[in-house]
Motif scaffolding. Structure first.
Motif, PDB file in Angstrom:
ATOM      1  N   ASN A  62      17.413 -37.226-123.119  1.00 25.22           N
ATOM      2  CA  ASN A  62      16.779 -35.917-122.965  1.00 25.22           C
ATOM      3  C   ASN A  62      15.485 -35.810-123.754  1.00 25.22           C
ATOM      4  OD1 ASN A  62      18.761 -34.968-121.233  1.00 25.22           O
ATOM      5  ND2 ASN A  62      19.936 -33.947-122.846  1.00 25.22           N
ATOM      6  N   GLU A  63      15.370 -36.621-124.802  1.00 19.87           N
ATOM      7  CA  GLU A  63      14.151 -36.645-125.616  1.00 19.87           C
ATOM      8  C   GLU A  63      13.151 -37.681-125.108  1.00 19.87           C
ATOM      9  OE1 GLU A  63      13.420 -34.550-127.856  1.00 19.87           O
ATOM     10  OE2 GLU A  63      15.351 -33.589-128.266  1.00 19.87           O
ATOM     11  N   GLY A  64      13.458 -38.339-123.994  1.00 18.41           N
ATOM     12  CA  GLY A  64      12.549 -39.327-123.429  1.00 18.41           C
ATOM     13  C   GLY A  64      12.654 -40.700-124.039  1.00 18.41           C
ATOM     14  N   ILE A  65      13.767 -40.963-124.761  1.00 22.35           N
ATOM     15  CA  ILE A  65      14.006 -42.280-125.359  1.00 22.35           C
ATOM     16  C   ILE A  65      15.026 -43.007-124.498  1.00 22.35           C
ATOM     17  CG2 ILE A  65      14.803 -43.533-127.393  1.00 22.35           C
ATOM     18  CD1 ILE A  65      13.989 -41.115-129.089  1.00 22.35           C
ATOM     19  N   HIS A  66      14.603 -44.095-123.859  1.00 19.15           N
ATOM     20  CA  HIS A  66      15.505 -44.839-122.976  1.00 19.15           C
ATOM     21  C   HIS A  66      16.682 -45.378-123.778  1.00 19.15           C
ATOM     22  CE1 HIS A  66      16.858 -47.302-119.647  1.00 19.15           C
ATOM     23  NE2 HIS A  66      16.874 -48.359-120.444  1.00 19.15           N
ATOM     24  N   THR A  67      17.891 -44.962-123.397  1.00 21.61           N
ATOM     25  CA  THR A  67      19.100 -45.327-124.127  1.00 21.61           C
ATOM     26  C   THR A  67      20.210 -45.627-123.134  1.00 21.61           C
ATOM     27  OG1 THR A  67      18.433 -43.766-125.863  1.00 21.61           O
ATOM     28  CG2 THR A  67      20.677 -44.617-125.969  1.00 21.61           C
ATOM     29  N   VAL A  68      20.946 -46.693-123.391  1.00 24.59           N
ATOM     30  CA  VAL A  68      22.036 -47.084-122.489  1.00 24.59           C
ATOM     31  C   VAL A  68      23.288 -47.370-123.304  1.00 24.59           C
ATOM     32  CG1 VAL A  68      20.442 -48.082-120.797  1.00 24.59           C
ATOM     33  CG2 VAL A  68      21.431 -49.547-122.568  1.00 24.59           C
ATOM     34  N   MET A  69      24.435 -47.304-122.640  1.00 22.32           N
ATOM     35  CA  MET A  69      25.665 -47.736-123.290  1.00 22.32           C
ATOM     36  C   MET A  69      25.627 -49.247-123.470  1.00 22.32           C
ATOM     37  SD  MET A  69      27.423 -45.137-124.110  1.00 22.32           S
ATOM     38  CE  MET A  69      28.899 -46.029-124.656  1.00 22.32           C
ATOM     39  N   GLY A  70      26.131 -49.711-124.603  1.00 22.28           N
ATOM     40  CA  GLY A  70      26.169 -51.142-124.881  1.00 22.28           C
ATOM     41  C   GLY A  70      27.493 -51.747-124.465  1.00 22.28           C
ATOM     42  N   GLY A  71      28.500 -51.616-125.301  1.00 23.98           N
ATOM     43  CA  GLY A  71      29.812 -52.175-125.001  1.00 23.98           C
ATOM     44  C   GLY A  71      30.716 -52.033-126.206  1.00 23.98           C
ATOM     45  N   LYS A  72      31.876 -52.655-126.150  1.00 27.93           N
ATOM     46  CA  LYS A  72      32.869 -52.551-127.213  1.00 27.93           C
ATOM     47  C   LYS A  72      32.860 -53.787-128.114  1.00 27.93           C
ATOM     48  CE  LYS A  72      36.315 -49.473-125.150  1.00 27.93           C
ATOM     49  NZ  LYS A  72      37.749 -49.335-124.774  1.00 27.93           N
ATOM     50  N   HIS A  73      33.042 -53.535-129.405  1.00 28.83           N
ATOM     51  CA  HIS A  73      33.330 -54.599-130.365  1.00 28.83           C
ATOM     52  C   HIS A  73      34.847 -54.576-130.537  1.00 28.83           C
ATOM     53  CE1 HIS A  73      29.309 -52.898-131.704  1.00 28.83           C
ATOM     54  NE2 HIS A  73      28.987 -54.129-131.336  1.00 28.83           N
ATOM     55  N   GLU A  74      35.533 -55.342-129.727  1.00 32.51           N
ATOM     56  CA  GLU A  74      36.995 -55.286-129.696  1.00 32.51           C
ATOM     57  C   GLU A  74      37.607 -55.656-131.049  1.00 32.51           C
ATOM     58  OE1 GLU A  74      38.727 -54.103-127.351  1.00 32.51           O
ATOM     59  OE2 GLU A  74      37.447 -54.155-125.561  1.00 32.51           O
ATOM     60  N   MET A  75      36.930 -56.518-131.811  1.00 33.13           N
ATOM     61  CA  MET A  75      37.484 -56.969-133.087  1.00 33.13           C
ATOM     62  C   MET A  75      37.301 -55.931-134.190  1.00 33.13           C
ATOM     63  SD  MET A  75      34.380 -58.076-132.264  1.00 33.13           S
ATOM     64  CE  MET A  75      32.736 -58.436-132.838  1.00 33.13           C
ATOM     65  N   TRP A  76      36.402 -54.948-133.987  1.00 32.55           N
ATOM     66  CA  TRP A  76      36.104 -53.960-135.020  1.00 32.55           C
ATOM     67  C   TRP A  76      36.571 -52.546-134.676  1.00 32.55           C
ATOM     68  CZ3 TRP A  76      30.450 -55.981-134.930  1.00 32.55           C
ATOM     69  CH2 TRP A  76      30.359 -57.170-135.665  1.00 32.55           C
ATOM     70  N   GLY A  77      36.927 -52.318-133.419  1.00 31.41           N
ATOM     71  CA  GLY A  77      37.316 -50.977-133.016  1.00 31.41           C
ATOM     72  C   GLY A  77      36.136 -50.042-132.832  1.00 31.41           C
ATOM     73  N   THR A  78      34.945 -50.605-132.577  1.00 37.46           N
ATOM     74  CA  THR A  78      33.750 -49.779-132.399  1.00 37.46           C
ATOM     75  C   THR A  78      33.111 -50.037-131.037  1.00 37.46           C
ATOM     76  OG1 THR A  78      32.344 -51.463-133.456  1.00 37.46           O
ATOM     77  CG2 THR A  78      33.256 -49.738-134.873  1.00 37.46           C
ATOM     78  N   TYR A  79      32.250 -49.120-130.628  1.00 41.58           N
ATOM     79  CA  TYR A  79      31.458 -49.289-129.408  1.00 41.58           C
ATOM     80  C   TYR A  79      30.096 -48.657-129.640  1.00 41.58           C
ATOM     81  CZ  TYR A  79      32.707 -44.415-128.051  1.00 41.58           C
ATOM     82  OH  TYR A  79      32.878 -43.047-127.990  1.00 41.58           O
ATOM     83  N   ASN A  80      29.127 -48.990-128.793  1.00 46.94           N
ATOM     84  CA  ASN A  80      27.764 -48.574-129.126  1.00 46.94           C
ATOM     85  C   ASN A  80      26.935 -48.137-127.923  1.00 46.94           C
ATOM     86  OD1 ASN A  80      27.101 -50.997-127.869  1.00 46.94           O
ATOM     87  ND2 ASN A  80      26.482 -52.044-129.747  1.00 46.94           N
ATOM     88  N   ALA A  81      25.819 -47.488-128.272  1.00 47.23           N
ATOM     89  CA  ALA A  81      24.736 -47.181-127.341  1.00 47.23           C
ATOM     90  C   ALA A  81      23.466 -47.772-127.950  1.00 47.23           C
ATOM     91  CB  ALA A  81      24.586 -45.679-127.138  1.00 47.23           C
ATOM     92  N   LEU A  82      22.509 -48.162-127.103  1.00 46.60           N
ATOM     93  CA  LEU A  82      21.348 -48.921-127.568  1.00 46.60           C
ATOM     94  C   LEU A  82      20.041 -48.329-127.069  1.00 46.60           C
ATOM     95  CD1 LEU A  82      22.859 -52.407-126.679  1.00 46.60           C
ATOM     96  CD2 LEU A  82      22.792 -51.388-128.958  1.00 46.60           C
ATOM     97  N   SER A  83      19.050 -48.255-127.967  1.00 47.50           N
ATOM     98  CA  SER A  83      17.681 -47.870-127.617  1.00 47.50           C
ATOM     99  C   SER A  83      16.758 -48.980-128.096  1.00 47.50           C
ATOM    100  CB  SER A  83      17.288 -46.554-128.294  1.00 47.50           C
ATOM    101  OG  SER A  83      18.134 -45.502-127.914  1.00 47.50           O
ATOM    102  N   TYR A  84      16.132 -49.684-127.160  1.00 45.52           N
ATOM    103  CA  TYR A  84      15.303 -50.847-127.503  1.00 45.52           C
ATOM    104  C   TYR A  84      13.815 -50.513-127.488  1.00 45.52           C
ATOM    105  CZ  TYR A  84      18.575 -54.738-127.898  1.00 45.52           C
ATOM    106  OH  TYR A  84      19.533 -55.612-128.348  1.00 45.52           O
ATOM    107  N   PHE A  85      13.097 -51.152-128.417  1.00 49.13           N
ATOM    108  CA  PHE A  85      11.646 -51.061-128.535  1.00 49.13           C
ATOM    109  C   PHE A  85      11.168 -52.495-128.706  1.00 49.13           C
ATOM    110  CE2 PHE A  85      13.996 -47.623-130.377  1.00 49.13           C
ATOM    111  CZ  PHE A  85      13.501 -46.504-129.718  1.00 49.13           C
ATOM    112  N   ASP A  86      10.923 -53.174-127.580  1.00 47.87           N
ATOM    113  CA  ASP A  86      10.831 -54.626-127.521  1.00 47.87           C
ATOM    114  C   ASP A  86      12.160 -55.166-128.060  1.00 47.87           C
ATOM    115  OD1 ASP A  86       9.683 -57.080-126.817  1.00 47.87           O
ATOM    116  OD2 ASP A  86       8.891 -57.384-128.828  1.00 47.87           O
ATOM    117  N   LEU A  87      12.158 -56.058-129.056  1.00 43.52           N
ATOM    118  CA  LEU A  87      13.424 -56.619-129.534  1.00 43.52           C
ATOM    119  C   LEU A  87      13.973 -55.886-130.769  1.00 43.52           C
ATOM    120  CD1 LEU A  87      12.959 -60.464-129.021  1.00 43.52           C
ATOM    121  CD2 LEU A  87      14.141 -58.805-127.564  1.00 43.52           C
TER     122      LEU A  87
END
Length: 267
Positions: A23-48
């Protein structure tokens, strides 16, 4: 060579982070799950370079991961608040780095191999290295080495739609700002990472600052010397990452979301 890789923003729900930042114009996508840690993420990239918004899907797995000393998960478990927590430095010499940091007197854990399955089923692999001192009042960056070369990662991220243009402008993750008690640990890590260091003082604000320049970012550390803006921030939030700065925006604005400050500027 050491490069800035990513900053971690612990959030309540990464899927909400996608909605908010899009909504703020920052391209962001769902990443995936870290099955070994119990976490999951979303990612906003600016080159690498990127922002990783992390949430928890399994408390038991997360608590187990948090038992690892100096780990990202330990950082969040020790101070269970949403916000910007840690940042990672990218390296291609992680085995040598572990030896160098050990010889410099740091406690070192790793490197350890990890992987995560993307939503499309593909797998991304990397190694992590954690370092620190037992009684340090600030946390050190952690180190990451990806299995793919930079050009391979850039191509794959573009192909998967993770790396794309931002509606709010030609954004670059240009600065991270910190509040610290002193510059002792900062100076040591800057030296070990072969970074350029610049010091300056703002007498009227009662603050001393140190800028650590990596090839793709400026890390700006502020140490309060008396009552003022930085002193007040320290009292309210403690030590740690104060804000991140994105340059190249079409319009300057500040985003406050889940305990973090994102400052977008037109410069």
């Amino acid at each position: 060579m050491y490069l800035f890789d990513h900053v971690v923003h612990f959030v309540e729900k990464p899927e909400f982070a996608v909605e908010c930042l899009q909504n703020e114009g920052i391209h962001t996508v769902m990443g995936g799950k870290h099955e070994m840690w119990g976490t999951y993420n979303a990612l906003s990239y600016f080159d690498l370079s990127y922002i990783e918004c992390i949430g928890i899907f399994d408390e038991a797995l997360f608590e187990q991961a948090a038992s690892e000393k100096y780990s990202l998960h330990a950082s969040f478990a020790n101070r269970r608040q949403v916000g910007l927590k840690r940042f990672a430095i990218r390296t291609t010499t992680i085995e040598q780095d572990a030896k160098k940091f050990t010889e410099a007197g740091l406690e070192v854990y790793g490197p350890t191999h990890y992987s995560r399955t993307r939503e499309d089923g593909s797998v991304v692999r990397w190694q992590l290295l954690y370092v620190g001192y037992p009684k340090s009042t600030i946390e050190f960056p952690f180190f990451i080495q990806w299995d793919e070369y930079d050009e391979q990662r850039r191509s794959l991220l573009t192909e998967h739609g993770v790396l794309a243009t931002h509606q709010s402008g030609d954004l670059q993750l240009a600065e991270l700002h910190f509040v610290v008690p002193n510059f002792v640990a900062v100076t040591q890590m800057a030296t070990l990472c072969e970074a350029t260091v610049v010091k300056h003082t703002k007498i009227e604000d009662n603050v001393q600052s140190m800028t650590v320049r990596l090839p793709n970012i400026e890390l700006v550390f502020h140490c309060p010397t008396g009552v003022g803006r930085v002193w007040n921030y320290m009292l309210d939030h403690g030590y740690g990452i104060q804000k991140l700065v994105l340059t190249g925006a079409k319009v300057s604005e500040t985003i406050e979301y889940d305990g973090a400050t994102y400052e977008m500027t037109t410069r």
